[in-house]
Design an enzyme around this catalytic site. Structure first.
Site, PDB file in Angstrom:
ATOM      1  N   GLU A  75     -10.714   1.676   1.962  1.00  0.00           N
ATOM      2  CA  GLU A  75     -10.492   2.620   2.473  1.00  0.00           C
ATOM      3  C   GLU A  75     -11.421   3.313   1.804  1.00  0.00           C
ATOM      4  OE1 GLU A  75      -8.452   0.787   1.620  1.00  0.00           O
ATOM      5  OE2 GLU A  75      -6.386   1.075   2.384  1.00  0.00           O
ATOM      6  N   CYS A 112      -2.927   3.062   0.330  1.00  0.00           N
ATOM      7  CA  CYS A 112      -2.345   3.642  -0.943  1.00  0.00           C
ATOM      8  C   CYS A 112      -2.059   4.897  -0.821  1.00  0.00           C
ATOM      9  CB  CYS A 112      -2.883   2.657  -2.058  1.00  0.00           C
ATOM     10  SG  CYS A 112      -4.548   3.473  -2.805  1.00  0.00           S
TER      11      CYS A 112
END
Length: 160
Positions: A75, A112
Site C-alpha cells: 500500500e 497495517c
C-alpha cells in the site's frame, strides 16, 4: 464526564457479482502483482492497485528486507510511487490482495497501522476519502468508504 467522542465504523461486503467493473479491474491488478512480491522472510505476498482521479492505475507489492521489518508494504509502495510522480492528482480507490506463498486461498487483510496513517495523510492532503477494497477468499470484497472506517481515532486533531 465532560464529553464523549464516539465513532461508528463499518465495512461493506460484496460478492463478485456485485463488484463494479473498476473494482474488478483494480482487484485483478493487485492480485497479479502480488506474485512478484519480495517476501522471503514472511512468505506473505501482498499486492495493491491504486486508481487516481484521472483514471491512471498504479500497482505495487510488498518488498521485505533482511533487517525485518524494515521492508515496504504494498500500500505504501504504490501510494509513494503514484504521489511522487503525480503529486497533484488525488488517489480515489485502493485495492489490496494478499496470500501466503504456499497457499492458494487469499487472506483477508486490512492495511497495517503505518499504511492506514499513510492513507490518512493523502486523504487529508486532497480533502477526500480514498475507498479501500480488500479481497478475501470466495471472491468476497470488503469495502471501506475511507480510512476513517479502519482508523477511526487516527493521528489528527479531534477538535475538528
Amino acid at each position: 464526564m465532560k464529553k464523549r467522542i464516539e465513532i461508528n465504523v463499518a465495512l461493506e461486503v460484496f460478492s463478485k457479482d456485485e463488484w463494479t467493473e473498476m473494482d474488478a479491474k483494480l482487484l485483478s491488478e493487485a492480485e497479479k502483482i502480488l506474485e512478484n512480491a519480495h517476501a522471503p522472510y514472511s512468505n506473505f505476498l501482498v499486492g495493491a492497485a491504486l486508481l487516481l482521479e484521472n483514471g491512471q492505475i498504479f500497482s505495487a507489492n510488498n518488498q521485505e528486507n533482511v533487517s525485518f521489518p524494515v521492508g515496504v508494504c504494498a500500500e505504501r509502495a504504490v501510494l509513494s510511487y503514484a504521489m511522487a510522480n503525480n503529486p497533484d492528482i488525488a488517489p480515489v480507490k485502493l485495492a489490496i490482495v494478499a496470500k501466503r506463498r504456499e497457499g492458494m486461498e487469499l487472506a483477508t487483510v486490512t492495511p497495517c497501522g503505518l499504511c492506514r496513517q499513510t492513507i490518512n495523510e493523502y486523504e487529508y492532503k486532497f480533502g477526500r476519502s480514498i475507498e479501500i477494497l480488500m479481497l478475501g477468499p470466495d471472491d468476497e470484497m470488503f469495502r471501506a468508504s475511507g480510512i476513517d472506517q479502519l482508523l477511526p481515532f487516527r493521528f489528527s486533531d479531534l477538535n475538528d
